[in-house]
Design an enzyme around this catalytic site. Structure first.
Site, short mmCIF file in Angstrom:
data_model
loop_
_atom_site.label_atom_id
_atom_site.label_comp_id
_atom_site.label_asym_id
_atom_site.label_seq_id
_atom_site.Cartn_x
_atom_site.Cartn_y
_atom_site.Cartn_z
CE1 TYR A 60 -3.60 2.66 1.20
CE2 TYR A 60 -2.22 2.95 3.01
CZ TYR A 60 -3.31 3.41 1.99
OH TYR A 60 -4.09 4.20 2.38
CG ASN A 104 -2.31 5.99 13.01
OD1 ASN A 104 -1.23 6.35 12.40
ND2 ASN A 104 -2.98 4.88 12.95
CE1 TYR A 115 -3.73 -6.33 10.77
CE2 TYR A 115 -1.80 -6.61 12.61
CZ TYR A 115 -3.00 -5.77 11.93
OH TYR A 115 -3.28 -4.79 12.47
C1 UGA Z 1 -3.15 2.23 9.10
C2 UGA Z 1 -2.90 2.33 7.48
O1 UGA Z 1 -1.85 1.52 6.89
C3 UGA Z 1 -2.37 3.51 7.06
O2 UGA Z 1 -2.51 3.96 5.86
C4 UGA Z 1 -3.15 4.71 7.77
O3 UGA Z 1 -2.68 5.98 7.40
C5 UGA Z 1 -3.33 4.44 9.12
O4 UGA Z 1 -3.89 3.25 9.49
C6 UGA Z 1 -4.28 5.45 9.58
O5 UGA Z 1 -5.39 5.11 10.24
O6 UGA Z 1 -4.17 6.71 9.40
P1 UGA Z 1 -1.83 1.62 11.13
O7 UGA Z 1 -1.56 2.61 11.92
O8 UGA Z 1 -0.62 0.36 11.11
O9 UGA Z 1 -1.81 1.94 9.53
O10 UGA Z 1 -3.11 0.92 11.46
P2 UGA Z 1 -4.07 0.16 12.44
O11 UGA Z 1 -4.70 -0.86 11.74
O12 UGA Z 1 -4.98 1.14 13.12
O13 UGA Z 1 -3.01 -0.42 13.50
C7 UGA Z 1 -2.22 0.34 14.37
C8 UGA Z 1 -1.69 -0.55 15.41
O14 UGA Z 1 -2.44 -1.11 16.18
C9 UGA Z 1 -0.57 -1.67 14.70
O15 UGA Z 1 0.60 -1.89 15.28
C10 UGA Z 1 -1.47 -2.94 14.91
O16 UGA Z 1 -0.52 -3.94 14.88
C11 UGA Z 1 -2.02 -2.66 16.17
N1 UGA Z 1 -3.46 -3.49 16.33
C12 UGA Z 1 -4.31 -3.23 15.45
C13 UGA Z 1 -3.61 -3.91 17.54
O17 UGA Z 1 -2.54 -4.06 18.68
N2 UGA Z 1 -4.77 -4.62 17.84
C14 UGA Z 1 -5.75 -4.68 16.81
O18 UGA Z 1 -6.99 -5.21 17.04
C15 UGA Z 1 -5.55 -3.82 15.67
#
Ligand code: UGA
Length: 352
Positions: free
Chosen positions: A148, A177, A291
């Site tokens: 992505y 985020n 994942y």
């Molecule tokens: C995602 C997208 O990839 C980005 O493009 C986007 O900019 C960003 O979200 C956003 O919301 O702006 P990321 O921050 O990794 O990136 O997305 P999340 O799925 O919200 O995860 C945040 C963190 O929480 C990650 O480290 C993930 O592993 C963790 N997570 C997620 C948990 O610990 N538990 C969960 O149930 C879900």
């Protein structure tokens, strides 16, 4: 606005109508979340790649805001080709036509372009991610997490080239985020798969299940309330000269918390809203289990927002303590009854 039925679009459309004397062509495959029936909105249920769509919007509209993407990390390594198409291939004709017609384009990219960690211009570790200096650090191709990021980066480069070597008046926004009501979906209720962290945690809280902390939840994110995003886009619209040819980080560096802290804060807000519920529980889960293969992560993602402050006069306002309670309230109102009905159905099925 393409992607007007998504999370950010559904907040942006009513805000634009309130702020500007404008009409909005709201395009999306699904406009359910756009709870706005103002006659100045033309609701167009279509894909961005539908024949004639690009011609139509670039002919009718003075400004195009592009928000469409498949932006959940769970999708990057499970349906990477769809992710590349949605983030790059399907948007190329729109960018090209905006350039040919010199239609102003406000394009939503992503903080994900920075990759694993913040680097300065020499590729050395630094604290914050900067629009015009930072190098990008992605993992190897086998780590499909970066599919992505790479697709979004390439589209940024296409847009940039049309601006530098052609007549495209563009602004690129990199959201960090953004959270708020109507974000993503709840699995099994109004979508399938794994949404982003806010919706994952709300799903667990509503179902009375433990909140999954991937890798223990020490990784950090700077979360921003969607109202701050809306204000930033309005400022961009109001300042075409200052924002032309610019890339802006839009995020809130003051809301930098670990995922475990976010879980705790949400659980506390949920307990305030529904005090009769049993206390929330948390469970560490490995990334591979959560994942599948191909996932990778960013340990910390803090935006430098000084450029937005300087050129747009914008500064994020809302702290997590004020953002989270109304978000939790909205999820409870929107989904509480449906989650309860789904759980009692599945209990009935398992006892039958
Ligand atoms: C995602 C997208 O990839 C980005 O493009 C986007 O900019 C960003 O979200 C956003 O919301 O702006 P990321 O921050 O990794 O990136 O997305 P999340 O799925 O919200 O995860 C945040 C963190 O929480 C990650 O480290 C993930 O592993 C963790 N997570 C997620 C948990 O610990 N538990 C969960 O149930 C879900």
């Amino acid at each position: 606005m393409v992607g007007a039925g998504g999370f950010i679009g559904s907040h942006l459309v009513p805000a634009l109508l309130e702020r500007f004397a404008c009409q909005v062509d709201a395009v999306d495959v699904d406009l359910t979340k756009l709870e706005c029936w103002d006659p100045r909105v033309r609701r167009i249920e279509a894909r961005v790649e539908a024949p004639g769509l690009v011609e139509d919007v670039t002919e009718r509209c003075q400004v195009v805001i592009s928000l469409t993407a498949l932006c959940n990390p769970a999708q990057y390594s499970t349906i990477p080709l769809e992710v590349i198409d949605a983030s790059f291939t399907h948007l190329l004709p729109l960018v090209k036509r905006c350039a040919e017609r010199a239609v102003r384009l406000i394009h939503f990219s992503t903080a994900e372009v920075y990759g694993r960690t913040a680097l300065d211009g020499q590729g050395l570790p630094t604290a914050r991610m900067h629009e015009d200096d930072s190098c990008f650090l992605l993992g190897p191709v086998g780590r499909e997490r970066w599919t992505y990021s790479c697709a979004k980066q390439l589209l940024e480069r296409v847009i940039w080239a049309h601006g530098q070597h052609g007549a495209l008046p563009f602004t690129i926004i990199r959201p960090f985020n953004t959270i708020g009501a109507r974000m993503d979906f709840l699995p099994g209720i109004d979508g399938e798969g794994t949404p982003r962290v806010l919706a994952c945690f709300m799903s667990a809280l509503l179902r009375g299940e433990p909140l999954p902390l991937v890798g223990g939840g020490a990784q950090r994110r700077a979360f921003m309330d969607v109202s701050d995003m809306v204000e930033a886009v309005c400022r961009v619209l109001e300042r075409p000269k200052q924002s032309r040819g610019q890339i802006f980080n839009i995020g809130n560096p003051d809301n930098n918390v670990s995922i475990a802290e976010l879980a705790r804060l949400l659980a506390d807000a949920f307990a305030e809203r529904l005090p009769e519920r049993a206390p929330a529980q948390f469970r560490a889960v490995s990334a591979a289990e959560f994942y599948g293969p191909g996932y990778d992560d960013t340990q910390e993602r803090i935006p430098d927002v000084q450029k937005a402050q300087r050129l747009l006069g914008w500064k994020p306002q809302r702290r997590l303590a004020t953002s989270l309670p109304p978000i939790v309230h909205d999820y409870v109102e929107r989904y509480g009854a449906r989650v309860a009905a789904a759980s009692s159905l599945s209990q009935l099925a398992s006892s039958a």
